[in-house]
Design an enzyme around this catalytic site. Structure first.
Site, PDB file in Angstrom:
ATOM      1  N   CYS A 223       0.835  -1.202   0.000  1.00 15.91           N
ATOM      2  CA  CYS A 223       0.000   0.000   0.000  1.00 15.91           C
ATOM      3  C   CYS A 223       0.874   1.257   0.000  1.00 15.91           C
ATOM      4  CB  CYS A 223      -0.977  -0.044   1.175  1.00 15.91           C
ATOM      5  SG  CYS A 223      -2.333   1.154   1.051  1.00 15.91           S
TER       6      CYS A 223
ATOM      7  N   HIS B 137      -3.444  -5.688   1.025  1.00 17.41           N
ATOM      8  CA  HIS B 137      -2.725  -5.948   2.274  1.00 17.41           C
ATOM      9  C   HIS B 137      -2.659  -7.434   2.635  1.00 17.41           C
ATOM     10  CE1 HIS B 137      -2.339  -1.770   3.869  1.00 17.41           C
ATOM     11  NE2 HIS B 137      -3.315  -1.556   2.998  1.00 17.41           N
TER      12      HIS B 137
ATOM     13  N   GLU C   9      -0.765  -8.761   4.809  1.00 21.28           N
ATOM     14  CA  GLU C   9      -0.551  -8.901   6.257  1.00 21.28           C
ATOM     15  C   GLU C   9      -1.856  -8.920   7.035  1.00 21.28           C
ATOM     16  OE1 GLU C   9      -0.769  -4.403   5.889  1.00 21.28           O
ATOM     17  OE2 GLU C   9      -0.419  -6.163   4.635  1.00 21.28           O
TER      18      GLU C   9
END
Length: 225
Positions: A87, A196, A198
């Site tokens: 990002c 994302h 994560e």
């Protein structure tokens, strides 16, 4: 052997804790790197996480790329160290010249926050070797300036060299050219993506655990080097 993966924190970073947790879940050691650090503390790889570094003033990532730690990241990346930009981190890597193109305002001019399906286009990078080519993964997307743009020559080069790593499946949420969600450097060691991974490492708290493969992949890459 446990690989050490540095996770950078800038003023305004939001997702450093989640990125560090993803590294730990994959079996690596997460090492905190501060934006003012003059060295990388001997890490084997680096993650530039998401957020709003320096409040996104000037342009997203435009100030962060001048942070002392980023000078070291650029040097390390040029030497072959795996680097992942997520990002805002993707924006920083583009500003730093490690990846081509730029991320601009979403086509609809609104912040987007939703889960997105991505197609894995390239599995030869340091961050995607655990995936099968053509696999579809579900990860969150949250950004206001996530529209990937580059010249037609650059886009053709990325396509021709197999450097489009992820592509949006179905609708194109932000108007990125050719539906591009993530790209890599020519050697496959540096990867940037807007969604994302994560936030997709545990099925209990995310839409899936599909993102964990990226962190397993880089640990494999470091250990086998």
């Amino acid at each position: 052997m446990s690989a050490r993966v540095g996770v950078i924190t800038f003023p305004g970073t939001l997702d450093d804790v989640d990125a560090a947790r993803a590294v730990t879940l994959a079996g690596g050691e997460a090492v905190s790197l501060w934006h003012g650090d003059a060295d990388l503390k001997g890490v084997d790889a680096v993650i530039v996480p998401g957020g709003f570094s320096y409040g996104d003033y000037l342009r997203c990532g435009a100030i962060a790329r001048f942070a002392p730690v980023m000078g070291k990241v650029v040097q390390a990346a040029q030497g072959g160290m795996p680097v992942l930009g997520i990002c805002n981190g993707f924006q920083v890597l583009c500003e730093a010249g490690l990846l081509p193109g730029a991320l601009t305002r979403n086509e609809g001019l609104h912040f987007i926050c939703r889960d997105e399906w991505l197609k894995v286009e390239a599995t030869s990078t340091a961050w995607t070797s655990r995936y099968e080519s053509g696999a579809e993964i579900l990860v969150p997307l949250k950004s206001g300036e996530g529209r990937y743009q580059a010249s037609e020559n650059v886009l053709d080069e990325l396509e021709g060299e197999g450097r489009v790593v992820f592509r949006y499946v179905g609708d194109n949420p932000n108007g990125s050219q050719r539906g591009i969600a993530g790209i890599s450097s020519a050697n496959g060691r540096v990867v940037g993506l807007m969604p994302h991974p994560e936030h997709a490492t545990e099925a209990l708290t995310g839409p899936s655990d599909d993102g964990l493969g990226m962190f397993y992949s880089v640990l494999d890459s470091v250990i086998s080097a």
